[in-house]
Design a protein around this motif. Structure first.
Motif, PDB file in Angstrom:
ATOM      1  N   LEU A  48     -33.517  -4.086 -85.222  1.00  0.00           N
ATOM      2  CA  LEU A  48     -33.795  -2.699 -84.825  1.00  0.00           C
ATOM      3  C   LEU A  48     -34.502  -2.706 -83.469  1.00  0.00           C
ATOM      4  CD1 LEU A  48     -33.988   0.356 -85.775  1.00  0.00           C
ATOM      5  CD2 LEU A  48     -36.269  -0.249 -86.657  1.00  0.00           C
ATOM      6  N   ARG A  49     -34.042  -1.870 -82.538  1.00  0.00           N
ATOM      7  CA  ARG A  49     -34.740  -1.753 -81.263  1.00  0.00           C
ATOM      8  C   ARG A  49     -35.475  -0.421 -81.194  1.00  0.00           C
ATOM      9  NH1 ARG A  49     -32.827  -0.679 -75.669  1.00  0.00           N
ATOM     10  NH2 ARG A  49     -34.488   0.863 -75.809  1.00  0.00           N
ATOM     11  N   GLY A  50     -36.453  -0.322 -80.284  1.00  0.00           N
ATOM     12  CA  GLY A  50     -37.141   0.937 -80.065  1.00  0.00           C
ATOM     13  C   GLY A  50     -38.188   0.719 -78.983  1.00  0.00           C
ATOM     14  N   PHE A  53     -43.244   1.236 -74.659  1.00  0.00           N
ATOM     15  CA  PHE A  53     -43.751   1.210 -73.282  1.00  0.00           C
ATOM     16  C   PHE A  53     -42.504   1.373 -72.420  1.00  0.00           C
ATOM     17  CE2 PHE A  53     -46.671  -1.686 -75.657  1.00  0.00           C
ATOM     18  CZ  PHE A  53     -47.832  -0.929 -75.544  1.00  0.00           C
ATOM     19  N   LYS A  54     -42.303   2.570 -71.882  1.00  0.00           N
ATOM     20  CA  LYS A  54     -41.022   2.866 -71.240  1.00  0.00           C
ATOM     21  C   LYS A  54     -41.097   2.827 -69.716  1.00  0.00           C
ATOM     22  CE  LYS A  54     -37.810   3.585 -72.867  1.00  0.00           C
ATOM     23  NZ  LYS A  54     -36.828   2.550 -73.312  1.00  0.00           N
ATOM     24  N   PRO A  55     -40.229   2.046 -69.090  1.00  0.00           N
ATOM     25  CA  PRO A  55     -40.183   2.001 -67.625  1.00  0.00           C
ATOM     26  C   PRO A  55     -39.313   3.133 -67.086  1.00  0.00           C
ATOM     27  CG  PRO A  55     -38.615   0.434 -68.544  1.00  0.00           C
ATOM     28  CD  PRO A  55     -39.193   1.185 -69.697  1.00  0.00           C
ATOM     29  N   VAL A 106     -38.017  -7.927 -72.058  1.00  0.00           N
ATOM     30  CA  VAL A 106     -38.389  -7.713 -70.653  1.00  0.00           C
ATOM     31  C   VAL A 106     -37.266  -6.879 -70.068  1.00  0.00           C
ATOM     32  CG1 VAL A 106     -38.818  -8.795 -68.416  1.00  0.00           C
ATOM     33  CG2 VAL A 106     -39.595  -9.929 -70.508  1.00  0.00           C
ATOM     34  N   GLY A 107     -37.595  -5.704 -69.543  1.00  0.00           N
ATOM     35  CA  GLY A 107     -36.571  -4.799 -69.029  1.00  0.00           C
ATOM     36  C   GLY A 107     -36.081  -5.220 -67.657  1.00  0.00           C
ATOM     37  N   ALA A 108     -34.983  -4.584 -67.246  1.00  0.00           N
ATOM     38  CA  ALA A 108     -34.350  -4.908 -65.967  1.00  0.00           C
ATOM     39  C   ALA A 108     -35.343  -4.813 -64.807  1.00  0.00           C
ATOM     40  CB  ALA A 108     -33.181  -3.949 -65.739  1.00  0.00           C
ATOM     41  N   ARG A 109     -36.208  -3.814 -64.848  1.00  0.00           N
ATOM     42  CA  ARG A 109     -37.147  -3.599 -63.735  1.00  0.00           C
ATOM     43  C   ARG A 109     -38.236  -4.653 -63.664  1.00  0.00           C
ATOM     44  NH1 ARG A 109     -34.965   0.321 -65.916  1.00  0.00           N
ATOM     45  NH2 ARG A 109     -34.090   2.087 -64.784  1.00  0.00           N
ATOM     46  N   ASN A 110     -38.416  -5.394 -64.742  1.00  0.00           N
ATOM     47  CA  ASN A 110     -39.464  -6.426 -64.762  1.00  0.00           C
ATOM     48  C   ASN A 110     -38.924  -7.848 -64.767  1.00  0.00           C
ATOM     49  OD1 ASN A 110     -42.238  -5.387 -64.703  1.00  0.00           O
ATOM     50  ND2 ASN A 110     -41.507  -4.118 -66.395  1.00  0.00           N
ATOM     51  N   LEU A 129     -34.436 -11.126 -72.417  1.00  0.00           N
ATOM     52  CA  LEU A 129     -34.608 -10.956 -70.969  1.00  0.00           C
ATOM     53  C   LEU A 129     -33.410 -10.229 -70.382  1.00  0.00           C
ATOM     54  CD1 LEU A 129     -36.140 -11.552 -68.312  1.00  0.00           C
ATOM     55  CD2 LEU A 129     -34.947 -13.764 -68.243  1.00  0.00           C
ATOM     56  N   LYS A 130     -33.641  -8.959 -70.004  1.00  0.00           N
ATOM     57  CA  LYS A 130     -32.548  -8.186 -69.419  1.00  0.00           C
ATOM     58  C   LYS A 130     -32.352  -8.577 -67.960  1.00  0.00           C
ATOM     59  CE  LYS A 130     -31.615  -4.248 -71.670  1.00  0.00           C
ATOM     60  NZ  LYS A 130     -31.628  -2.774 -71.855  1.00  0.00           N
ATOM     61  N   ARG A 131     -31.126  -8.468 -67.509  1.00  0.00           N
ATOM     62  CA  ARG A 131     -30.812  -8.799 -66.120  1.00  0.00           C
ATOM     63  C   ARG A 131     -31.267  -7.661 -65.208  1.00  0.00           C
ATOM     64  NH1 ARG A 131     -24.724  -9.976 -63.806  1.00  0.00           N
ATOM     65  NH2 ARG A 131     -25.328 -10.494 -61.666  1.00  0.00           N
ATOM     66  N   CYS A 194     -24.845   0.489 -73.142  1.00  0.00           N
ATOM     67  CA  CYS A 194     -25.467   1.807 -72.924  1.00  0.00           C
ATOM     68  C   CYS A 194     -26.023   1.928 -71.508  1.00  0.00           C
ATOM     69  CB  CYS A 194     -26.575   2.054 -73.947  1.00  0.00           C
ATOM     70  SG  CYS A 194     -25.987   2.030 -75.645  1.00  0.00           S
ATOM     71  N   HIS A 195     -26.913   0.981 -71.133  1.00  0.00           N
ATOM     72  CA  HIS A 195     -27.470   1.043 -69.776  1.00  0.00           C
ATOM     73  C   HIS A 195     -26.426   0.642 -68.740  1.00  0.00           C
ATOM     74  CE1 HIS A 195     -30.947   1.069 -72.420  1.00  0.00           C
ATOM     75  NE2 HIS A 195     -31.492   1.832 -71.511  1.00  0.00           N
ATOM     76  N   ALA A 196     -25.439  -0.148 -69.150  1.00  0.00           N
ATOM     77  CA  ALA A 196     -24.378  -0.546 -68.221  1.00  0.00           C
ATOM     78  C   ALA A 196     -23.560   0.666 -67.783  1.00  0.00           C
ATOM     79  CB  ALA A 196     -23.475  -1.588 -68.873  1.00  0.00           C
ATOM     80  N   ILE A 218     -24.440  -7.356 -79.432  1.00  0.00           N
ATOM     81  CA  ILE A 218     -24.300  -6.079 -78.724  1.00  0.00           C
ATOM     82  C   ILE A 218     -25.526  -5.241 -79.044  1.00  0.00           C
ATOM     83  CG2 ILE A 218     -22.949  -3.915 -78.595  1.00  0.00           C
ATOM     84  CD1 ILE A 218     -21.419  -6.316 -77.463  1.00  0.00           C
ATOM     85  N   MET A 219     -26.106  -4.624 -78.031  1.00  0.00           N
ATOM     86  CA  MET A 219     -27.251  -3.729 -78.271  1.00  0.00           C
ATOM     87  C   MET A 219     -26.851  -2.289 -77.968  1.00  0.00           C
ATOM     88  SD  MET A 219     -31.233  -4.023 -77.250  1.00  0.00           S
ATOM     89  CE  MET A 219     -31.263  -3.761 -75.495  1.00  0.00           C
ATOM     90  N   LEU A 220     -27.107  -1.406 -78.939  1.00  0.00           N
ATOM     91  CA  LEU A 220     -26.700  -0.002 -78.823  1.00  0.00           C
ATOM     92  C   LEU A 220     -27.900   0.931 -78.983  1.00  0.00           C
ATOM     93  CD1 LEU A 220     -23.589  -0.240 -81.185  1.00  0.00           C
ATOM     94  CD2 LEU A 220     -23.510   0.039 -78.681  1.00  0.00           C
ATOM     95  N   GLU A 221     -27.905   2.031 -78.232  1.00  0.00           N
ATOM     96  CA  GLU A 221     -28.946   3.053 -78.403  1.00  0.00           C
ATOM     97  C   GLU A 221     -28.429   4.140 -79.357  1.00  0.00           C
ATOM     98  OE1 GLU A 221     -31.786   2.669 -74.525  1.00  0.00           O
ATOM     99  OE2 GLU A 221     -30.086   4.035 -74.311  1.00  0.00           O
ATOM    100  N   VAL A 222     -29.316   4.554 -80.248  1.00  0.00           N
ATOM    101  CA  VAL A 222     -28.953   5.504 -81.303  1.00  0.00           C
ATOM    102  C   VAL A 222     -30.066   6.535 -81.432  1.00  0.00           C
ATOM    103  CG1 VAL A 222     -28.303   5.720 -83.730  1.00  0.00           C
ATOM    104  CG2 VAL A 222     -27.990   3.540 -82.576  1.00  0.00           C
ATOM    105  N   SER A 231     -35.305  10.235 -73.914  1.00  0.00           N
ATOM    106  CA  SER A 231     -34.778   9.337 -72.888  1.00  0.00           C
ATOM    107  C   SER A 231     -33.380   8.875 -73.289  1.00  0.00           C
ATOM    108  CB  SER A 231     -35.704   8.125 -72.690  1.00  0.00           C
ATOM    109  OG  SER A 231     -35.855   7.383 -73.877  1.00  0.00           O
ATOM    110  N   ASP A 232     -32.500   8.779 -72.307  1.00  0.00           N
ATOM    111  CA  ASP A 232     -31.167   8.175 -72.455  1.00  0.00           C
ATOM    112  C   ASP A 232     -30.279   8.770 -73.560  1.00  0.00           C
ATOM    113  OD1 ASP A 232     -31.777   6.583 -70.321  1.00  0.00           O
ATOM    114  OD2 ASP A 232     -32.079   4.741 -71.451  1.00  0.00           O
ATOM    115  N   GLY A 233     -30.379  10.095 -73.770  1.00  0.00           N
ATOM    116  CA  GLY A 233     -29.553  10.749 -74.792  1.00  0.00           C
ATOM    117  C   GLY A 233     -28.056  10.650 -74.511  1.00  0.00           C
TER     118      GLY A 233
HETATM  119  C1  PEP Z   1     -34.017   0.016 -72.384  1.00  0.00           C
HETATM  120  O1  PEP Z   1     -33.571  -0.957 -73.017  1.00  0.00           O
HETATM  121  O2  PEP Z   1     -34.253   1.128 -72.892  1.00  0.00           O
HETATM  122  C2  PEP Z   1     -34.200  -0.119 -70.919  1.00  0.00           C
HETATM  123  C3  PEP Z   1     -35.155   0.531 -70.274  1.00  0.00           C
HETATM  124  O3  PEP Z   1     -33.269  -0.926 -70.358  1.00  0.00           O
HETATM  125  P1  PEP Z   1     -33.149  -1.551 -68.881  1.00  0.00           P
HETATM  126  O4  PEP Z   1     -34.426  -2.292 -68.642  1.00  0.00           O
HETATM  127  O5  PEP Z   1     -31.945  -2.424 -68.989  1.00  0.00           O
HETATM  128  O6  PEP Z   1     -32.949  -0.395 -67.934  1.00  0.00           O
END
Ligand code: PEP
Ligand code: MN
Length: 270
Positions: A48-50, A53-55, A106-110, A129-131, A194-196, A218-222, A231-233
């Protein structure tokens, strides 16, 4: 290079059968994370993801519930016996996360936040570790190396799209990165359609493309009500959509040949 499997709670990523990770972009309240967790477990989702701390691009957008959100995620994890993954953006967020999450994102921005990566390397927790959206595959693998160098080799990479000139999608999913990062780094690689793409209508074809390219998950937002998400609806599935898509992806996974996944990088014939 052989892919080193990573265990997250009772789930193994990179050991053959791909895994599904799903959940809201942000934990918004206890009721919604419980509803998503229940549906995820029923649909065959393993992790489960969630985000808590949102960037966010704008400092005026919803920033996540912080520790309170982690507590809600932890409650859902215990109630539904499912491991959870959540993002940290700074070193001080690691300590509370260790108590409440099974895998740290670790999100893309970090991805270039080297002190954060090193600090995570001194924990024993699996790291997702996200790209970075402007990172080459080499830079991504070196970011992973910052974690491994400190002693933590439990790294899973996530291809989430890179920035290109194409405006129809939020980013561009780099399919070549999936087999390349697996072969060159030996890490399991998952795909985040999703973010792609930023678009719900592209999630299934991109997820299938990722699996066909050898992705380990595969990671999906729900979201229970994507149109009201904080965020990201627009790139999130509703609960019935998750159930249908997870069913199709899990069925399809059984038909994907695994034989060519663990090969060495090939010669170009030249
Ligand atoms: C996320 O997974 O909600 C997220 C912020 O992703 P990314 O860092 O890939 O933008
Ligand atoms: Mn998101």
């Amino acid at each position: 290079m052989e892919v080193r499997a990573v265990t997250v709670g009772n789930v193994t990523v990179g050991a053959g059968r791909p895994v599904l990770i799903a959940g809201p972009c942000s934990v918004e309240n206890l009721e919604m994370i419980r509803a998503v967790a229940a549906a995820a477990v029923k649909s065959g989702v393993s992790i489960l993801r969630g985000g808590s701390f949102k960037p966010r691009t704008s400092p005026y957008s919803f920033q996540g519930l912080g520790i309170e959100g982690l507590q809600m995620l932890d409650a859902a994890r215990r109630e539904f016996s499912i491991p959870v993954v959540s993002e940290v953006m700074s070193i001080d967020q690691i300590e509370p996360s260790l108590e409440m999450v099974d895998m740290i994102q670790v999100g893309a921005r970090n991805m270039h936040n080297f002190p954060l990566l090193s600090a995570l390397g001194r924990t024993d927790r699996p790291i997702l570790l996200k790209r970075g959206f402007m990172a080459t595959i080499e830079e991504w693998l070196m970011a992973a190396e910052y974690i491994v160098k400190e002693g933590n080799d439990r790294v899973v990479l996530c291809e989430r799209g890179i920035r290109t000139f194409e405006p129809w999608t939020r980013n561009t999913l780099d399919i070549s990165a999936v087999p390349l990062a697996r072969m060159l780094g030996g890490y399991p690689v998952i795909v985040d359609p999703c973010h792609a793409s930023g678009r719900r209508d592209l999630l299934e074809p991109l997820a299938m493309a990722g699996l066909a390219a050898g992705a380990d998950g595969i990671m999906l937002e729900v979201h229970p009500e994507p149109e009201k998400a904080l965020s990201d609806g627009g790139q999130s599935l509703s609960i019935p959509e998750l159930t249908l898509m997870a069913g199709r992806l899990l069925n399809w996974m059984d038909t994907i040949p695994q034989y060519e996944k663990d090969c060495e990088p090939g010669m170009d014939g030249g």
